[in-house]
Design an enzyme around this catalytic site. Structure first.
Site, PDB file in Angstrom:
ATOM      1  N   SER A 168       0.849  -1.200   0.000  1.00 45.84           N
ATOM      2  CA  SER A 168       0.000   0.000   0.000  1.00 45.84           C
ATOM      3  C   SER A 168       0.877   1.239   0.000  1.00 45.84           C
ATOM      4  O   SER A 168       2.025   1.193   0.474  1.00 45.84           O
ATOM      5  CB  SER A 168      -0.873  -0.007   1.254  1.00 45.84           C
ATOM      6  OG  SER A 168      -1.519   1.237   1.411  1.00 45.84           O
ATOM      7  N   TYR A 209      -2.208   0.252  10.559  1.00 47.90           N
ATOM      8  CA  TYR A 209      -2.194  -0.123   9.136  1.00 47.90           C
ATOM      9  C   TYR A 209      -0.882   0.318   8.481  1.00 47.90           C
ATOM     10  O   TYR A 209      -0.258  -0.458   7.749  1.00 47.90           O
ATOM     11  CB  TYR A 209      -3.398   0.507   8.421  1.00 47.90           C
ATOM     12  CG  TYR A 209      -3.545   0.048   6.991  1.00 47.90           C
ATOM     13  CD1 TYR A 209      -3.781  -1.289   6.693  1.00 47.90           C
ATOM     14  CD2 TYR A 209      -3.444   0.948   5.929  1.00 47.90           C
ATOM     15  CE1 TYR A 209      -3.909  -1.724   5.377  1.00 47.90           C
ATOM     16  CE2 TYR A 209      -3.577   0.530   4.611  1.00 47.90           C
ATOM     17  CZ  TYR A 209      -3.805  -0.814   4.341  1.00 47.90           C
ATOM     18  OH  TYR A 209      -3.923  -1.245   3.042  1.00 47.90           O
TER      19      TYR A 209
HETATM   20  P1  NAP Z   1     -11.385  -6.274   0.306  1.00 43.96           P
HETATM   21  O1  NAP Z   1     -12.328  -6.194  -0.837  1.00 43.96           O
HETATM   22  O2  NAP Z   1     -11.896  -5.979   1.670  1.00 43.96           O
HETATM   23  O3  NAP Z   1     -10.661  -7.700   0.285  1.00 43.96           O
HETATM   24  C1  NAP Z   1      -9.869  -8.132   1.358  1.00 43.96           C
HETATM   25  C2  NAP Z   1      -9.697  -9.624   1.264  1.00 43.96           C
HETATM   26  O4  NAP Z   1      -8.851 -10.067   2.359  1.00 43.96           O
HETATM   27  C3  NAP Z   1     -11.005 -10.376   1.370  1.00 43.96           C
HETATM   28  O5  NAP Z   1     -11.034 -11.408   0.418  1.00 43.96           O
HETATM   29  C4  NAP Z   1     -10.962 -10.954   2.780  1.00 43.96           C
HETATM   30  O6  NAP Z   1     -11.652 -12.188   2.817  1.00 43.96           O
HETATM   31  C5  NAP Z   1      -9.467 -11.193   2.941  1.00 43.96           C
HETATM   32  N1  NAP Z   1      -9.073 -11.370   4.337  1.00 43.96           N
HETATM   33  C6  NAP Z   1      -9.132 -10.476   5.354  1.00 43.96           C
HETATM   34  N2  NAP Z   1      -8.728 -11.042   6.498  1.00 43.96           N
HETATM   35  C7  NAP Z   1      -8.405 -12.334   6.205  1.00 43.96           C
HETATM   36  C8  NAP Z   1      -7.941 -13.432   6.959  1.00 43.96           C
HETATM   37  N3  NAP Z   1      -7.715 -13.348   8.288  1.00 43.96           N
HETATM   38  N4  NAP Z   1      -7.713 -14.608   6.330  1.00 43.96           N
HETATM   39  C9  NAP Z   1      -7.941 -14.723   4.998  1.00 43.96           C
HETATM   40  N5  NAP Z   1      -8.389 -13.731   4.232  1.00 43.96           N
HETATM   41  C10 NAP Z   1      -8.626 -12.548   4.828  1.00 43.96           C
HETATM   42  O7  NAP Z   1     -10.191  -5.229   0.085  1.00 43.96           O
HETATM   43  P2  NAP Z   1      -9.071  -5.112  -1.076  1.00 43.96           P
HETATM   44  O8  NAP Z   1      -8.944  -3.663  -1.369  1.00 43.96           O
HETATM   45  O9  NAP Z   1      -9.309  -6.056  -2.179  1.00 43.96           O
HETATM   46  O10 NAP Z   1      -7.796  -5.542  -0.212  1.00 43.96           O
HETATM   47  C11 NAP Z   1      -6.838  -6.459  -0.671  1.00 43.96           C
HETATM   48  C12 NAP Z   1      -5.468  -5.977  -0.230  1.00 43.96           C
HETATM   49  O11 NAP Z   1      -5.239  -4.698  -0.812  1.00 43.96           O
HETATM   50  C13 NAP Z   1      -5.271  -5.794   1.267  1.00 43.96           C
HETATM   51  O12 NAP Z   1      -4.017  -6.305   1.642  1.00 43.96           O
HETATM   52  C14 NAP Z   1      -5.288  -4.283   1.449  1.00 43.96           C
HETATM   53  O13 NAP Z   1      -4.545  -3.867   2.566  1.00 43.96           O
HETATM   54  C15 NAP Z   1      -4.653  -3.867   0.149  1.00 43.96           C
HETATM   55  N6  NAP Z   1      -4.875  -2.474  -0.243  1.00 43.96           N
HETATM   56  C16 NAP Z   1      -6.138  -2.001  -0.461  1.00 43.96           C
HETATM   57  C17 NAP Z   1      -6.307  -0.676  -0.831  1.00 43.96           C
HETATM   58  C18 NAP Z   1      -7.672  -0.077  -1.070  1.00 43.96           C
HETATM   59  O14 NAP Z   1      -7.803   1.155  -1.110  1.00 43.96           O
HETATM   60  N7  NAP Z   1      -8.690  -0.880  -1.271  1.00 43.96           N
HETATM   61  C19 NAP Z   1      -5.209   0.171  -0.967  1.00 43.96           C
HETATM   62  C20 NAP Z   1      -3.933  -0.356  -0.754  1.00 43.96           C
HETATM   63  C21 NAP Z   1      -3.786  -1.671  -0.400  1.00 43.96           C
HETATM   64  P3  NAP Z   1     -12.599 -12.716   4.010  1.00 43.96           P
HETATM   65  O15 NAP Z   1     -13.124 -11.515   4.747  1.00 43.96           O
HETATM   66  O16 NAP Z   1     -13.645 -13.488   3.280  1.00 43.96           O
HETATM   67  O17 NAP Z   1     -11.689 -13.571   4.842  1.00 43.96           O
END
Ligand code: NAP
Length: 244
Positions: A129, A142
């Protein structure tokens, strides 16, 4: 590089960036084992329950995924989350543990369990991120977790140097997914305000970055990709249309 016939493990595959990457990998002919806690939301070739914070869940997931896939070429460490937007003076042990155990320990654990099985020519990728490159206010756990993840990726690159395994981190800015819903504990108004007046990056566009790194020739290691919305220069600075 042609990915057809390869196999992949994707964590956090039930939503957002993970789900989009599973789709694109499968379109490219990769057989994918996807893991998340909400197993009913998974659409992979092999869909398995996974809690990356739990050693026995992670070990069972990797074992089953390897059996079903018959080996692994790609590990996409993507599962992660943030909780709340508050100054660190208001931090709670529960939130700190959830964020660090998922975003740091979970990534180390999944890598430790999978690495011995990754075939030559393999690739390990991380969703980092912009929070892991530059701090912003009211997000200390975070920010710490994503700096930690970036440190781990750098260290792993040193330890694997000389082996035919590539390592890539995709550091994303504002991406519209369930990320903000989770962060604001399913408060839809607070979550949608994050993206108001901005054209955020989409999960598909982050998945494209993953696919770009994967499809370079084997001797090319894309170390890091940093991708933000045009209207964002850092986690702290976003220009919204109404303020133009
Ligand atoms: P998202 O739609 O909320 O997806 C997050 C995923 O992580 C879900 O599939 C969730 O699945 C899974 N997860 C969370 N806790 C978990 C656990 N304990 N075990 C297994 N799976 C788990 O958000 P996203 O934006 O796609 O996020 C994906 C990655 O991108 C993350 O690492 C986040 O920090 C990073 N990121 C996001 C952004 C943004 O603005 N969206 C920006 C920078 C980085 P379940 O809840 O079904 O377990």
């Amino acid at each position: 590089m042609n990915l057809a016939g390869k196999t992949a493990i994707v964590t956090g595959a039930s939503s957002g960036i993970g789900a989009a990457t599973v789709r694109k990998l499968r379109e490219a002919g990769v057989r994918v084992a996807g893991g998340a806690r909400r197993v009913d939301r998974l659409e992979a070739d092999v869909s398995l329950e996974l809690d990356v914070t739990d050693e026995s869940s992670a070990a069972a997931f990797v074992e089953q995924a390897l059996t079903e896939l018959g080996g692994v070429d790609i590990l996409f460490n993507n599962a992660g989350l943030a909780l709340g937007r508050y100054p660190f003076t208001e931090s709670t042990l529960a939130d700190e543990e959830t964020v660090l155990h998922t975003n740091v320990d979970g990534v180390l654990r999944m890598t430790r369990l999978t690495l011995p099985h990754i075939r030559d020519g393999g690739h390990i990728l991380f969703t980092g991120s912009v929070a892991g490159r530059q701090a912003y206010q009211n997000a200390a756990s975070y920010v710490a977790s994503k700096f930690g993840l970036r440190g781990f990726a750098y260290a792993l690159r040193e330890d694997l140097l000389g082996r035919p395994i590539r390592i890539t981190t995709v550091d994303a800015g504002l991406v519209e997914s369930e990320f903000s819903l989770v962060r604001y504990r399913w408060d839809e108004q607070a979550a949608s305000a994050v993206y108001e007046g901005v054209d955020p990056v989409t999960p598909d566009e982050i998945a494209d970055c993953v696919m770009f790194a994967l499809t370079r020739p084997l001797h090319v290691n894309v170390d890091e990709i940093v991708v933000k919305a045009l209207a964002q220069s850092s986690g702290a600075r976003v220009v919204r249309r109404e303020s133009l």
